[in-house]
Each structure stands twice: as structure tokens, then as C-alpha cells.
Design a protein around this motif. Structure first.
Motif, PDB file in Angstrom:
ATOM      1  N   LEU A 298       0.825  -1.206   0.000  1.00 26.11           N
ATOM      2  CA  LEU A 298       0.000   0.000   0.000  1.00 26.11           C
ATOM      3  C   LEU A 298       0.857   1.252   0.000  1.00 26.11           C
ATOM      4  CD1 LEU A 298      -2.831   1.237   0.154  1.00 26.11           C
ATOM      5  CD2 LEU A 298      -2.729   0.999   2.648  1.00 26.11           C
ATOM      6  N   ALA A 299       1.870   1.287   0.848  1.00 25.16           N
ATOM      7  CA  ALA A 299       2.758   2.450   0.911  1.00 25.16           C
ATOM      8  C   ALA A 299       3.516   2.630  -0.408  1.00 25.16           C
ATOM      9  CB  ALA A 299       3.742   2.292   2.071  1.00 25.16           C
ATOM     10  N   ALA A 300       3.933   1.521  -1.030  1.00 27.01           N
ATOM     11  CA  ALA A 300       4.655   1.605  -2.303  1.00 27.01           C
ATOM     12  C   ALA A 300       3.761   2.169  -3.403  1.00 27.01           C
ATOM     13  CB  ALA A 300       5.174   0.220  -2.693  1.00 27.01           C
ATOM     14  N   VAL A 301       2.497   1.714  -3.436  1.00 23.84           N
ATOM     15  CA  VAL A 301       1.553   2.226  -4.434  1.00 23.84           C
ATOM     16  C   VAL A 301       1.298   3.716  -4.201  1.00 23.84           C
ATOM     17  CG1 VAL A 301      -0.837   2.109  -5.221  1.00 23.84           C
ATOM     18  CG2 VAL A 301       0.455   0.003  -4.863  1.00 23.84           C
ATOM     19  N   GLN A 302       1.121   4.111  -2.961  1.00 27.86           N
ATOM     20  CA  GLN A 302       0.890   5.523  -2.655  1.00 27.86           C
ATOM     21  C   GLN A 302       2.099   6.373  -3.065  1.00 27.86           C
ATOM     22  OE1 GLN A 302       0.015   5.036   1.548  1.00 27.86           O
ATOM     23  NE2 GLN A 302      -2.138   5.536   1.217  1.00 27.86           N
ATOM     24  N   TYR A 303       3.286   5.862  -2.807  1.00 28.59           N
ATOM     25  CA  TYR A 303       4.514   6.588  -3.169  1.00 28.59           C
ATOM     26  C   TYR A 303       4.625   6.713  -4.687  1.00 28.59           C
ATOM     27  CZ  TYR A 303       9.443   7.987  -2.927  1.00 28.59           C
ATOM     28  OH  TYR A 303      10.639   8.671  -3.035  1.00 28.59           O
ATOM     29  N   ALA A 304       4.299   5.651  -5.405  1.00 31.58           N
ATOM     30  CA  ALA A 304       4.371   5.672  -6.867  1.00 31.58           C
ATOM     31  C   ALA A 304       3.354   6.650  -7.450  1.00 31.58           C
ATOM     32  CB  ALA A 304       4.136   4.263  -7.415  1.00 31.58           C
ATOM     33  N   ILE A 305       2.137   6.650  -6.902  1.00 31.98           N
ATOM     34  CA  ILE A 305       1.122   7.591  -7.369  1.00 31.98           C
ATOM     35  C   ILE A 305       1.571   9.034  -7.124  1.00 31.98           C
ATOM     36  CG2 ILE A 305      -1.221   8.452  -6.935  1.00 31.98           C
ATOM     37  CD1 ILE A 305      -2.068   5.578  -6.394  1.00 31.98           C
ATOM     38  N   ALA A 306       2.172   9.271  -5.953  1.00 32.01           N
ATOM     39  CA  ALA A 306       2.667  10.617  -5.637  1.00 32.01           C
ATOM     40  C   ALA A 306       3.776  11.041  -6.596  1.00 32.01           C
ATOM     41  CB  ALA A 306       3.167  10.662  -4.197  1.00 32.01           C
ATOM     42  N   PHE A 307       4.550  10.072  -7.071  1.00 31.50           N
ATOM     43  CA  PHE A 307       5.636  10.375  -8.014  1.00 31.50           C
ATOM     44  C   PHE A 307       5.071  10.767  -9.377  1.00 31.50           C
ATOM     45  CE2 PHE A 307       8.615   9.037 -11.340  1.00 31.50           C
ATOM     46  CZ  PHE A 307       9.734   9.780 -10.986  1.00 31.50           C
ATOM     47  N   VAL A 308       4.058  10.029  -9.833  1.00 29.24           N
ATOM     48  CA  VAL A 308       3.494  10.272 -11.160  1.00 29.24           C
ATOM     49  C   VAL A 308       2.491  11.427 -11.137  1.00 29.24           C
ATOM     50  CG1 VAL A 308       2.147   9.244 -13.042  1.00 29.24           C
ATOM     51  CG2 VAL A 308       3.796   7.849 -11.777  1.00 29.24           C
ATOM     52  N   LYS A 309       1.646  11.459 -10.086  1.00 28.33           N
ATOM     53  CA  LYS A 309       0.615  12.479  -9.966  1.00 28.33           C
ATOM     54  C   LYS A 309       0.711  13.188  -8.613  1.00 28.33           C
ATOM     55  CE  LYS A 309      -1.826  11.919 -13.800  1.00 28.33           C
ATOM     56  NZ  LYS A 309      -2.134  13.044 -14.749  1.00 28.33           N
ATOM     57  N   PRO A 310       1.702  14.062  -8.454  1.00 28.74           N
ATOM     58  CA  PRO A 310       1.882  14.722  -7.144  1.00 28.74           C
ATOM     59  C   PRO A 310       0.692  15.578  -6.726  1.00 28.74           C
ATOM     60  CG  PRO A 310       3.234  15.768  -8.830  1.00 28.74           C
ATOM     61  CD  PRO A 310       2.684  14.524  -9.443  1.00 28.74           C
ATOM     62  N   GLU A 311      -0.145  15.973  -7.689  1.00 27.62           N
ATOM     63  CA  GLU A 311      -1.309  16.803  -7.353  1.00 27.62           C
ATOM     64  C   GLU A 311      -2.450  15.972  -6.761  1.00 27.62           C
ATOM     65  OE1 GLU A 311      -1.854  15.597 -11.696  1.00 27.62           O
ATOM     66  OE2 GLU A 311      -0.221  16.109 -10.325  1.00 27.62           O
ATOM     67  N   TRP A 312      -2.380  14.653  -6.867  1.00 26.91           N
ATOM     68  CA  TRP A 312      -3.405  13.793  -6.293  1.00 26.91           C
ATOM     69  C   TRP A 312      -3.165  13.651  -4.794  1.00 26.91           C
ATOM     70  CZ3 TRP A 312      -4.394   8.989  -9.955  1.00 26.91           C
ATOM     71  CH2 TRP A 312      -4.882   9.470 -11.183  1.00 26.91           C
ATOM     72  N   GLU A 313      -4.068  14.140  -4.020  1.00 27.57           N
ATOM     73  CA  GLU A 313      -3.955  14.040  -2.566  1.00 27.57           C
ATOM     74  C   GLU A 313      -5.233  13.464  -1.986  1.00 27.57           C
ATOM     75  OE1 GLU A 313      -2.942  17.760  -0.853  1.00 27.57           O
ATOM     76  OE2 GLU A 313      -0.894  17.766  -1.619  1.00 27.57           O
ATOM     77  N   GLY A 314      -5.079  12.632  -0.992  1.00 28.95           N
ATOM     78  CA  GLY A 314      -6.238  12.080  -0.294  1.00 28.95           C
ATOM     79  C   GLY A 314      -6.735  13.040   0.761  1.00 28.95           C
ATOM     80  N   TYR A 315      -7.389  12.504   1.748  1.00 29.10           N
ATOM     81  CA  TYR A 315      -7.928  13.322   2.839  1.00 29.10           C
ATOM     82  C   TYR A 315      -7.388  12.747   4.143  1.00 29.10           C
ATOM     83  CZ  TYR A 315     -11.294  15.844   5.738  1.00 29.10           C
ATOM     84  OH  TYR A 315     -11.879  16.660   6.674  1.00 29.10           O
ATOM     85  N   GLN A 316      -6.333  13.373   4.648  1.00 30.43           N
ATOM     86  CA  GLN A 316      -5.645  12.825   5.811  1.00 30.43           C
ATOM     87  C   GLN A 316      -6.488  12.894   7.081  1.00 30.43           C
ATOM     88  OE1 GLN A 316      -1.692  14.564   5.951  1.00 30.43           O
ATOM     89  NE2 GLN A 316      -1.297  14.010   3.807  1.00 30.43           N
ATOM     90  N   GLY A 317      -7.582  13.657   7.025  1.00 29.90           N
ATOM     91  CA  GLY A 317      -8.508  13.668   8.145  1.00 29.90           C
ATOM     92  C   GLY A 317      -9.134  12.304   8.377  1.00 29.90           C
ATOM     93  N   TRP A 318      -9.172  11.449   7.346  1.00 32.32           N
ATOM     94  CA  TRP A 318      -9.718  10.104   7.487  1.00 32.32           C
ATOM     95  C   TRP A 318      -8.772   9.155   8.205  1.00 32.32           C
ATOM     96  CZ3 TRP A 318     -14.540  10.337   7.181  1.00 32.32           C
ATOM     97  CH2 TRP A 318     -15.246  10.895   6.128  1.00 32.32           C
ATOM     98  N   LEU A 319      -7.497   9.512   8.331  1.00 29.78           N
ATOM     99  CA  LEU A 319      -6.525   8.592   8.926  1.00 29.78           C
ATOM    100  C   LEU A 319      -6.878   8.257  10.373  1.00 29.78           C
ATOM    101  CD1 LEU A 319      -3.150   9.968   7.484  1.00 29.78           C
ATOM    102  CD2 LEU A 319      -4.360   7.874   6.845  1.00 29.78           C
ATOM    103  N   PHE A 320      -7.353   9.243  11.127  1.00 29.26           N
ATOM    104  CA  PHE A 320      -7.714   8.971  12.519  1.00 29.26           C
ATOM    105  C   PHE A 320      -8.885   8.013  12.592  1.00 29.26           C
ATOM    106  CE2 PHE A 320     -10.254  10.141  16.338  1.00 29.26           C
ATOM    107  CZ  PHE A 320      -9.348   9.671  17.298  1.00 29.26           C
ATOM    108  N   PHE A 321      -9.874   8.203  11.720  1.00 28.81           N
ATOM    109  CA  PHE A 321     -11.013   7.296  11.717  1.00 28.81           C
ATOM    110  C   PHE A 321     -10.568   5.902  11.270  1.00 28.81           C
ATOM    111  CE2 PHE A 321     -15.057   5.594   9.930  1.00 28.81           C
ATOM    112  CZ  PHE A 321     -15.786   5.614  11.109  1.00 28.81           C
ATOM    113  N   GLY A 322      -9.628   5.845  10.329  1.00 30.36           N
ATOM    114  CA  GLY A 322      -9.084   4.557   9.922  1.00 30.36           C
ATOM    115  C   GLY A 322      -8.397   3.846  11.075  1.00 30.36           C
ATOM    116  N   PHE A 323      -7.709   4.625  11.910  1.00 30.99           N
ATOM    117  CA  PHE A 323      -7.073   4.057  13.106  1.00 30.99           C
ATOM    118  C   PHE A 323      -8.121   3.487  14.063  1.00 30.99           C
ATOM    119  CE2 PHE A 323      -5.943   4.813  17.575  1.00 30.99           C
ATOM    120  CZ  PHE A 323      -4.817   4.012  17.694  1.00 30.99           C
ATOM    121  N   LEU A 324      -9.197   4.238  14.273  1.00 35.73           N
ATOM    122  CA  LEU A 324     -10.257   3.755  15.163  1.00 35.73           C
ATOM    123  C   LEU A 324     -10.875   2.464  14.632  1.00 35.73           C
ATOM    124  CD1 LEU A 324     -12.142   7.071  16.058  1.00 35.73           C
ATOM    125  CD2 LEU A 324     -10.483   5.833  17.453  1.00 35.73           C
ATOM    126  N   LEU A 325     -11.090   2.406  13.324  1.00 36.47           N
ATOM    127  CA  LEU A 325     -11.675   1.216  12.729  1.00 36.47           C
ATOM    128  C   LEU A 325     -10.751   0.011  12.865  1.00 36.47           C
ATOM    129  CD1 LEU A 325     -13.259   2.577   9.407  1.00 36.47           C
ATOM    130  CD2 LEU A 325     -14.462   1.735  11.406  1.00 36.47           C
TER     131      LEU A 325
END
Length: 369
Positions: A298-325
Motif C-alpha cells: 500500500l505504501a509503495a503504491v501511494q509513493y508511486a502515485i505521488a511520483f506520477v501524480k503529485p497533485e493527487w492528494e487524499g484526505y488525511q482527516g480520514w486517517l484517525f477514523f481509519g485508526f479507530l476502525l
């Protein structure tokens, strides 16, 4: 059925949550320039005006929980009364919505897939119907376009160029349903921008109701959406939950590690992020090897996407909810004896719930800058 102490505690929590939501609503309805600088004082008049936000908002949450509650009673499954969670941070200058939501605790054993499905889907459907009515009313009764000048008199000044670098810029993220209702029921000349919806109490209350509804309908673990998936896919619900969670956390963290970050930042972020992801899968039921494989991939795919499409950003506000889940609630659903499928009518309701999730979910619900 419930002791006087339980009735008192739940009633007080509900009343307190209604008060904190009113306080929070009063702050949102006030001028953005005043809210941004923290130089505000909530008057009694502001408080009463804010009940136009808090009553429909908390009312929708109550209907949601009562949907779970009465369905549990129907199936003779013991449960608690709704627990409302009040929160107000305005006294320290931090905006909030007055609550962390509400929950019902199951006290009895649920021994069938049908009961899990019915109890899980009843809450979101009940709350959604009321939220839909609130939004239709809100869009149909929008005040005149110059209403926004009462909140922001500075907008009428042609020389106004914004609040400056120190101000907080806040905007709600749109979703298919909210956008569609606005196009159908609102006068285009009165329709507010998403950055101004917070000043329209019925629209803001309905938007937040859709936010909580879609959050509960995520097809993961023991969320309401997890119960729906458990009913629809009796043999593969755990795989659906794992895939949905991976997609959710993958989108949330997109852009957190990027080759375009300074080298020192990247050296700190990568190990911390990998550890965070691993913790998020701690209650997935997977082996250590499989968890490591998913996390690194997952981290490798995210890093690769950031390399090719640096303007693509997720919503880091969801990370806390992901942690709770992943760490607190877990990604697995409790099993029941047998794999008996639910009825056709329930399957139709289940797919309707999935559709409601798709049209109500906002990828970036709250955007601060």
C-alpha cells in the motif's frame, strides 16, 4: 426495563449534547472573519438562532439511534438507550459541531444474520429519510441572496480581498446528493457556495447528517455498513470489509509520503507511516506476514502515485477514523451459526443502503486552510 439512573444519565447526556450543539452552531452562523480571529462572544440571541441548526441536527442523530433501538426491541435483543457524546471546544477557540455522535450498546447476543442486518440498516435509513426532508426544506426556503451580507458585511465592499494569511479558510466538500438537491429545489440565485453553507442552519444540519450517515454505512467491520455487507454477502463479507478498508486508508494517506518532500521529512515520515498502517491492521485477523505485505504494498503504491501524480492528494482527516476502525473496532464481523441468506426484500434494502452511501459520501468533507 431501564433503571431511573440509566434514564437520568441518558437524558442528561442528550440535553447536554443539544446545548453544546447549539453553542457550536451559534459560532458557525457568526461571521467567518470574527470566527477566524477568535474575537467573538456568543450572545443569547445567537444561541436561540442556533437552535435552527442544533434541533434538526441532533434530532436526526436521535432518529438514527432510535431506528437501531426499536429494531433491537422488535427482535428481542437487549440494548442500551442512545448514548449522546457532547463536545464543545469554542471556549479554547477551536470550532466543533457540538458532538462526537451517539451510540447504542448491544447487551444481548445477536444470533442471526437477519437480526444483524435489520438492526444495522434501520438506523441509517431512518436518519437518512429525516435528513432528506431537512435538506429539501432548507434548499426550498433559502433566504434572499443578500442574506449573506448580514453575516459578511465585508463582502459588499468592492475593495475586500479576503481575510489575510492569518484567517482560517473553511469549506465543506460536496457530495452527489447535496449537490443534486441544490440543483432541483434551490433558487440558483440564492444557492450558497460550499464555503458559506455553514451559515445556513438547515443545510448545515442536513449536510452533517449525511456525513454521519455515510460514515456509518462504510462497508467495514461492525459499522452499520458492515452489518449490511454481512447480510448481503454471507461467505465473503470479511474480504469485502478488508478491501474496503484498504481502499479507504489508501485514499486517506495518499500524498502523505511523496518523493517531492524534503529528504529529512521523508526519512521521518516513511517509518512512522509504515508503523501507523501496521497498527491499523492490528485487528484484521491477518497473519503478521500478510499484514506486512499489505502495508508495504500500500505504501509503495501511494509513493508511486505521488511520483506520477503529485497533485493527487487524499484526505488525511480520514486517517484517525481509519485508526479507530482498524485498531479499536476491528475489521471482522461477529459470526453467527449458519450461512442462511436474507430475504429478497432485505437484499433490495441492502442495495438501497449502499446507494445511499455512494450519493452521501464526501471524499473531503471538511477542508481547512
Amino acid at each position: 426495563m431501564y433503571s431511573k439512573k440509566e434514564l437520568l444519565v441518558h437524558s442528561l447526556l442528550f440535553i447536554l449534547t443539544l446545548i453544546t450543539a447549539t453553542l457550536a452552531g451559534g459560532e458557525w452562523v457568526m461571521s467567518k472573519s470574527v470566527l477566524a480571529t477568535g474575537e467573538h462572544f456568543l450572545t443569547l440571541d445567537d444561541f436561540w438562532k442556533a437552535t435552527a441548526f442544533s434541533i434538526p441536527f441532533i434530532g436526526i442523530l436521535l432518529i438514527h439511534e432510535l431506528g437501531h433501538f426499536f429494531t433491537s426491541l422488535y427482535h428481542k435483543v437487549r440494548c442500551s438507550l442512545p448514548f449522546f457524546i457532547p463536545v464543545w471546544l469554542g471556549f479554547i477557540g477551536i470550532p466543533s459541531i457540538g458532538t462526537f455522535g451517539a451510540v447504542i450498546k448491544m447487551k444481548g447476543f445477536v444470533n442471526s444474520r437477519k437480526k444483524f442486518f435489520d438492526i444495522g440498516v434501520a438506523g441509517p435509513l431512518a436518519g437518512f429519510v429525516v435528513a432528506l426532508g431537512v435538506l429539501i426544506y432548507g434548499f426550498s426556503t433559502l433566504p434572499p441572496a443578500d442574506y449573506i451580507y448580514e453575516i459578511h458585511p465585508e463582502y459588499a465592499d468592492e475593495s475586500f480581498q479576503g481575510y489575510g494569511e492569518d484567517a482560517i479558510d473553511f469549506e465543506l466538500g460536496n457530495n452527489l446528493l447535496f449537490s443534486g438537491l441544490g440543483e432541483v429545489f434551490a433558487d440558483p440565485e440564492r444557492l450558497p457556495e460550499m464555503a458559506e453553507v455553514i451559515h445556513y442552519p438547515f443545510l448545515f444540519a442536513g449536510y452533517l447528517a449525511l456525513f454521519f450517515t455515510s460514515l456509518n454505512l462504510l462497508p467495514i467491520g461492525q459499522l452499520d455498513g458492515g452489518h449490511v455487507i454481512f447480510g448481503l454477502f454471507p461467505k465473503s463479507h470479511q474480504y469485502v470489509s478488508l478491501i474496503a478498508f484498504t481502499g479507504f486508508i489508501g485514499y486517506a494517506g495518499l500524498g502523505f509520503i511523496s518523493p517531492y518532500l524534503p529528504g529529512d521529512d521523508l526519512l521521518i515520515r516513511i517509518p512512522l507511516y509504515l508503523a501507523f498502517l501496521y497498527i491499523c491492521y492490528s485487528k484484521s485477523g491477518l497473519s503478521v506476514q500478510n499484514k506486512l505485505t499489505i502495508v508495504l504494498s500500500l505504501a509503495a503504491v501511494q509513493y508511486a502515485i505521488a511520483f506520477v501524480k503529485p497533485e493527487w492528494e487524499g484526505y488525511q482527516g480520514w486517517l484517525f477514523f481509519g485508526f479507530l476502525l482498524g485498531r479499536i473496532m476491528g475489521l471482522k464481523h461477529p459470526e453467527v451459526s449458519g450461512l442462511r441468506e436474507i430475504s429478497t426484500s432485505r437484499k433490495i434494502i441492502g442495495w438501497i443502503a449502499i446507494l445511499i452511501f455512494l450519493i452521501s459520501f464526501s471524499p473531503k468533507p471538511f477542508m481547512f486552510s
